[in-house]
Design a protein around this motif. Structure first.
Motif, PDB file in Angstrom:
ATOM      1  N   ASP A 180      48.568  19.454  74.238  1.00  0.00           N
ATOM      2  CA  ASP A 180      48.101  20.664  74.919  1.00  0.00           C
ATOM      3  C   ASP A 180      47.458  20.327  76.263  1.00  0.00           C
ATOM      4  N   LYS A 181      46.690  19.234  76.299  1.00  0.00           N
ATOM      5  CA  LYS A 181      46.063  18.813  77.555  1.00  0.00           C
ATOM      6  C   LYS A 181      47.134  18.418  78.582  1.00  0.00           C
ATOM      7  N   GLU A 182      48.165  17.688  78.113  1.00  0.00           N
ATOM      8  CA  GLU A 182      49.245  17.264  79.008  1.00  0.00           C
ATOM      9  C   GLU A 182      50.001  18.474  79.559  1.00  0.00           C
ATOM     10  N   ILE A 183      50.231  19.474  78.686  1.00  0.00           N
ATOM     11  CA  ILE A 183      50.941  20.684  79.118  1.00  0.00           C
ATOM     12  C   ILE A 183      50.135  21.424  80.177  1.00  0.00           C
ATOM     13  N   THR A 184      48.831  21.563  79.942  1.00  0.00           N
ATOM     14  CA  THR A 184      47.961  22.262  80.895  1.00  0.00           C
ATOM     15  C   THR A 184      47.997  21.583  82.264  1.00  0.00           C
ATOM     16  N   ALA A 185      47.892  20.259  82.252  1.00  0.00           N
ATOM     17  CA  ALA A 185      47.900  19.507  83.509  1.00  0.00           C
ATOM     18  C   ALA A 185      49.257  19.628  84.208  1.00  0.00           C
ATOM     19  N   ALA A 186      50.326  19.573  83.415  1.00  0.00           N
ATOM     20  CA  ALA A 186      51.668  19.668  83.994  1.00  0.00           C
ATOM     21  C   ALA A 186      51.927  21.044  84.583  1.00  0.00           C
ATOM     22  N   VAL A 187      51.449  22.091  83.907  1.00  0.00           N
ATOM     23  CA  VAL A 187      51.613  23.459  84.408  1.00  0.00           C
ATOM     24  C   VAL A 187      50.844  23.649  85.712  1.00  0.00           C
ATOM     25  N   GLU A 188      49.641  23.096  85.785  1.00  0.00           N
ATOM     26  CA  GLU A 188      48.853  23.197  87.016  1.00  0.00           C
ATOM     27  C   GLU A 188      49.566  22.499  88.176  1.00  0.00           C
ATOM     28  N   GLU A 189      50.151  21.351  87.887  1.00  0.00           N
ATOM     29  CA  GLU A 189      50.903  20.631  88.913  1.00  0.00           C
ATOM     30  C   GLU A 189      52.108  21.444  89.357  1.00  0.00           C
ATOM     31  N   LEU A 190      52.774  22.115  88.401  1.00  0.00           N
ATOM     32  CA  LEU A 190      53.926  22.947  88.723  1.00  0.00           C
ATOM     33  C   LEU A 190      53.516  24.108  89.618  1.00  0.00           C
ATOM     34  N   LYS A 191      52.383  24.733  89.320  1.00  0.00           N
ATOM     35  CA  LYS A 191      51.887  25.831  90.155  1.00  0.00           C
ATOM     36  C   LYS A 191      51.602  25.353  91.571  1.00  0.00           C
ATOM     37  N   LYS A 192      51.009  24.177  91.667  1.00  0.00           N
ATOM     38  CA  LYS A 192      50.700  23.603  92.975  1.00  0.00           C
ATOM     39  C   LYS A 192      51.980  23.367  93.789  1.00  0.00           C
ATOM     40  N   LEU A 193      52.995  22.792  93.128  1.00  0.00           N
ATOM     41  CA  LEU A 193      54.256  22.524  93.812  1.00  0.00           C
ATOM     42  C   LEU A 193      54.942  23.815  94.244  1.00  0.00           C
ATOM     43  N   LYS A 194      54.864  24.846  93.403  1.00  0.00           N
ATOM     44  CA  LYS A 194      55.464  26.128  93.763  1.00  0.00           C
ATOM     45  C   LYS A 194      54.775  26.733  94.985  1.00  0.00           C
ATOM     46  N   GLY A 195      53.453  26.542  95.066  1.00  0.00           N
ATOM     47  CA  GLY A 195      52.720  27.023  96.237  1.00  0.00           C
ATOM     48  C   GLY A 195      53.150  26.305  97.498  1.00  0.00           C
ATOM     49  N   GLU A 196      53.332  24.992  97.381  1.00  0.00           N
ATOM     50  CA  GLU A 196      53.770  24.204  98.537  1.00  0.00           C
ATOM     51  C   GLU A 196      55.205  24.556  98.930  1.00  0.00           C
ATOM     52  N   LEU A 197      56.046  24.876  97.908  1.00  0.00           N
ATOM     53  CA  LEU A 197      57.404  25.328  98.197  1.00  0.00           C
ATOM     54  C   LEU A 197      57.372  26.648  98.959  1.00  0.00           C
ATOM     55  N   ALA A 198      56.487  27.552  98.540  1.00  0.00           N
ATOM     56  CA  ALA A 198      56.364  28.845  99.227  1.00  0.00           C
ATOM     57  C   ALA A 198      55.952  28.645 100.680  1.00  0.00           C
ATOM     58  N   ASP A 199      55.029  27.703 100.908  1.00  0.00           N
ATOM     59  CA  ASP A 199      54.593  27.405 102.275  1.00  0.00           C
ATOM     60  C   ASP A 199      55.754  26.849 103.103  1.00  0.00           C
ATOM     61  N   ALA A 200      56.545  25.972 102.493  1.00  0.00           N
ATOM     62  CA  ALA A 200      57.688  25.383 103.199  1.00  0.00           C
ATOM     63  C   ALA A 200      58.727  26.448 103.544  1.00  0.00           C
ATOM     64  N   LEU A 201      58.947  27.375 102.610  1.00  0.00           N
ATOM     65  CA  LEU A 201      59.891  28.466 102.869  1.00  0.00           C
ATOM     66  C   LEU A 201      59.409  29.346 104.012  1.00  0.00           C
ATOM     67  N   ALA A 202      58.109  29.658 103.992  1.00  0.00           N
ATOM     68  CA  ALA A 202      57.546  30.498 105.053  1.00  0.00           C
ATOM     69  C   ALA A 202      57.666  29.811 106.407  1.00  0.00           C
ATOM     70  N   ALA A 203      57.403  28.505 106.420  1.00  0.00           N
ATOM     71  CA  ALA A 203      57.487  27.749 107.679  1.00  0.00           C
ATOM     72  C   ALA A 203      58.917  27.708 108.200  1.00  0.00           C
ATOM     73  N   SER A 204      59.894  27.620 107.255  1.00  0.00           N
ATOM     74  CA  SER A 204      61.297  27.541 107.685  1.00  0.00           C
ATOM     75  C   SER A 204      61.792  28.854 108.274  1.00  0.00           C
ATOM     76  N   LYS A 205      61.151  29.972 107.894  1.00  0.00           N
ATOM     77  CA  LYS A 205      61.563  31.280 108.390  1.00  0.00           C
ATOM     78  C   LYS A 205      60.818  31.677 109.664  1.00  0.00           C
ATOM     79  N   ALA A 206      59.744  30.944 109.953  1.00  0.00           N
ATOM     80  CA  ALA A 206      58.911  31.297 111.120  1.00  0.00           C
ATOM     81  C   ALA A 206      59.652  31.036 112.423  1.00  0.00           C
TER      82      ALA A 206
END
Length: 698
Positions: free
Chosen positions: A672-698
């Motif tokens: 459960d601890k590993e899943i929580t940490a992995a999910v948080e990392e996934l959320k972080k990466l998705k946020g960075e992906l969103a930033d990269a997408l926004a930058a590519s459209k700017a």
């Protein structure tokens, strides 16, 4: 050169003599492997290669490294409407078309070093004979029924038209180029008689009408109880892929099974196909008809084997001694887990039936899809135009094999895989060891405290190293036996990394050679024998690399060991050192992306999409046109994703896979601890992906 190799029976890999026919033997492990027969009207792309043929090749090579009697067959699926249609477009006969594309497939697979025992085709006398035998057995066993239905008929051609020979207006979206089986604009499945203003593909000026025609159907409904019993037993025994017809809880999930199977057509009004046998054909109204391609295609597996050997029945009627493994993309699952097994059961003979099915999801290309019409992606043997060796291609494709989710081909990742993993990890370990022995010992493995045979896990100086190596060998075998090929490849790289760490921790160098020559010799003995083990473990994935390692070791092919052992002995003369890999310039990513990027789709919607079908309002027509434009724009944007966005997408996909694998583990507080940490990392990466997408459209 002097060769000193341990000669115990489990050390060396058996290599069949050229031209030797491989047959199963009672009391031995006999493995029969097939990959989905590629359809013979197109050029295979990388997704096709990893989805079936390359994956099956790896598993076949693995079983050979375990000294199992292994037969791997494949070939081109040649009959059916699609071939007739493509031949018509290209102005050739179906046979000429198949001859042409079969050679393209052969050339492609040869370049990728796929080691078929036999690569054949379905347009052979043996195929016709076996198809007709099965049909007559189904008829004798009362599993056939005749049905009469309306079908499109061309008065100009004076024949019934198969679905793909008819085009017309889609009754759902109004597109003017809908085929008789599907509309590409709205993706709806169609029946040719539903088309508005149908026209003959051979000659659009011909008059197309509806007429009744009879066809033979196999009574899958009558076979369903027996089939379900077989599925539930075989799925559990063979540990089928999770995207098969049964879920992880052992429940049937295929909608066709849950809703009840229906009779399925076996015949078609075509010329290019296996003819229905004359026996009873006239009385049944089947005279002049051919078999439906999805009836005859799976029969290609035994018929291609029959072209390999007249003793093909030893493989295909041998339930007790042969295990059948089949490899394919997920879109072929139904025909290999439901349709073809039902045919085998209905035939009544003791067929060798599916033991394990290994299916893949889709491989996409640089943020979009492979498209031959747009020349987007790597098709056929075009991979060789990059100058990158086939083994590097094999490694990268297998490292991203879409086993549980879709994967993305990326040129940056392709180059990184070569430079960071193959060159700096695997290649470095082999080269450093062999070069040191060559330069300091004239290529002769020095005398050391080691004795031949398995190394004790309680070794006085290297207990941790031996334990790690043995653990990784076991993990490799477990992964490969479960047909988790990507995990098996990862384990090989972990093992070579452990070898690099061992050399580093041992302080291999001239100082160690001078201060403690016995220890230096022991380190080299163990490093060389780990390389010998790696030559066997990497062989299924990278056969040319394996051969290069064996040449540098001056050693015969090794079988996969159960545990680490000393097999190359002191006094053995090594071959010449050579680099296994060369660095790829990172700038090549842009060059290859431009070369294989193809043409971008037009931003304008297809004019046909705005066609107003009868009984279709202008409002609906406008909505259909708007949806078409939106889809087109989305496709165009996909094709223009930046390298940064693609990299983030790959990271998100990989982390998503980590989360899924953790959730599949047995529940515990630590998990459960590993899943929580992995999910948080996934959320972080998705946020960075969103930033990269926004930058590519700017």
């Amino acid at each position: 050169m002097s060769a000193k190799i341990r000669t115990a029976p489990d050390v060396l890999r058996y290599v069949p003599n050229p031209g030797e026919t491989i047959l199963p033997k009672e009391g031995e492990e006999n493995v029969l492997i097939t990959s989905a027969l590629p359809y013979c009207n197109n050029v295979p792309h990388l997704g096709n290669v990893i989805g079936s043929t390359l994956s099956a090749d790896v598993f076949a090579r693995y079983n050979r490294t375990r000294n199992r009697r292994t037969l791997y067959v494949c070939g081109t699926d040649e009959y059916g409407t699609a071939t007739e249609t493509q031949a018509l477009k290209e102005g050739v006969t179906p046979r000429q078309l198949c001859d042409h594309y079969t050679e393209i497939h052969r050339e492609t697979y040869k370049w990728f070093n796929l080691g078929f025992d036999y690569f054949g085709r379905t347009s052979t006398p043996q195929h016709t004979e076996i198809c007709q035998e099965i049909y007559l057995n189904l008829r004798k066993n009362n599993y056939l029924e005749k049905q009469t239905k309306e079908q499109t008929y061309c008065e100009g051609c004076e024949k019934f038209l198969a679905d793909r020979f008819v085009e017309g207006i889609c009754p759902h979206c109004g597109a003017n180029d809908a085929r008789g089986d599907q509309c590409d604009s709205c993706t709806r499945t169609l029946d040719a008689i539903d088309l508005i203003k149908p026209r003959c593909l051979v000659n659009p000026s011909h008059n197309v009408v509806h007429r009744s025609t009879a066809h033979m159907y196999v009574r899958l409904n009558a076979l369903q109880p027996t089939l379900e019993e077989w599925i539930k037993k075989s799925w559990k025994t063979g540990k089928w892929s999770l995207n098969s017809v049964i879920n992880a809880e052992g429940e049937l999930v295929d909608s066709r099974l849950k809703g009840g199977l229906r009779p399925s057509p076996l015949t078609r009004d075509l010329q290019w196909g296996v003819p229905v046998p004359e026996q009873g054909a006239e009385d049944d109204g089947m005279k002049g008809k051919v078999f439906y391609v999805w009836f005859d295609a799976p029969i290609g597996y035994p018929s291609i084997t029959a072209n390999y050997t007249p003793e093909w029945r030893q493989w295909w009627f041998n339930q007790d001694n042969v295990r059948l493994y089949q490899f394919m993309g997920k879109d072929n699952v139904y025909f290999h887990t439901i349709f073809w097994p039902a045919i085998q059961l209905g035939d009544g003979r003791p067929w060798t039936m599916l033991h394990h099915i290994s299916t893949t999801e889709y491989l996409n290309y640089e943020g979009g899809k492979f498209s031959k019409s747009k020349n987007r992606g790597v098709f056929g043997p075009a991979a060789k135009e990059t100058g990158v060796p086939p083994d590097v291609w094999r490694y990268y494709l297998l490292s991203i094999r879409p086993e549980t989710a879709d994967a993305m081909f990326s040129w940056e990742d392709f180059i990184a895989a070569n430079n960071n993993i193959l060159l700096n990890n695997f290649g470095n370990f082999v080269n450093r060891t062999v070069k040191f022995i060559t330069s300091q010992y004239n290529g002769v493995l020095p005398e050391s405290p080691d004795t031949e045979g398995p190394v004790s896990p309680n070794d006085a100086v290297d207990a941790d190293f031996i334990a790690d190596v043995n653990r990784l060998i076991k993990e490799y075998i477990d992964a490969m036996e479960s047909v988790k090929l990507r995990l098996g490849l990862q384990t090989v790289m972990h093992l070579s990394a452990r070898g690099n760490l061992y050399l580093q921790a041992s302080g291999l160098g001239k100082a160690l050679m001078t201060e403690d020559p016995a220890r230096c010799a022991q380190v080299l003995s163990r490093a060389v024998n780990l390389i010998y083990t790696l030559s066997a473990l990497i062989h299924p994935f990278m056969p040319v690399t394996s051969d290069s390692i064996l040449a540098q070791l001056n050693a015969p092919p090794r079988a996969v060991p159960e545990a680490f052992s000393i097999d190359i002995l002191a006094g053995h003369q090594l071959g010449k050192p050579a680099y296994l890999f060369t660095k790829i310039d990172e700038k090549m990513a842009d060059a290859w992306r431009a070369k294989f990027g193809g043409s971008q789709p037009s931003a304008e919607p297809n004019a046909d999409a705005t066609h107003v079908a009868p009984a279709m309002s202008k409002r609906k027509a406008a909505a259909a046109a708007k949806a078409a434009k939106k889809a087109t724009d989305a496709t165009a944007n996909d094709g223009l994703k930046s390298a940064e966005v693609l990299a983030w997408e790959q990271k998100v996909a990989e982390q998503g896979q980590v989360v899924r694998e953790l959730k599949a583990k047995p529940k515990s507080e630590e998990t459960d601890k590993e899943i929580t940490a992995a999910v948080e990392e996934l959320k972080k990466l998705k946020g960075e992906l969103a930033d990269a997408l926004a930058a590519s459209k700017a």
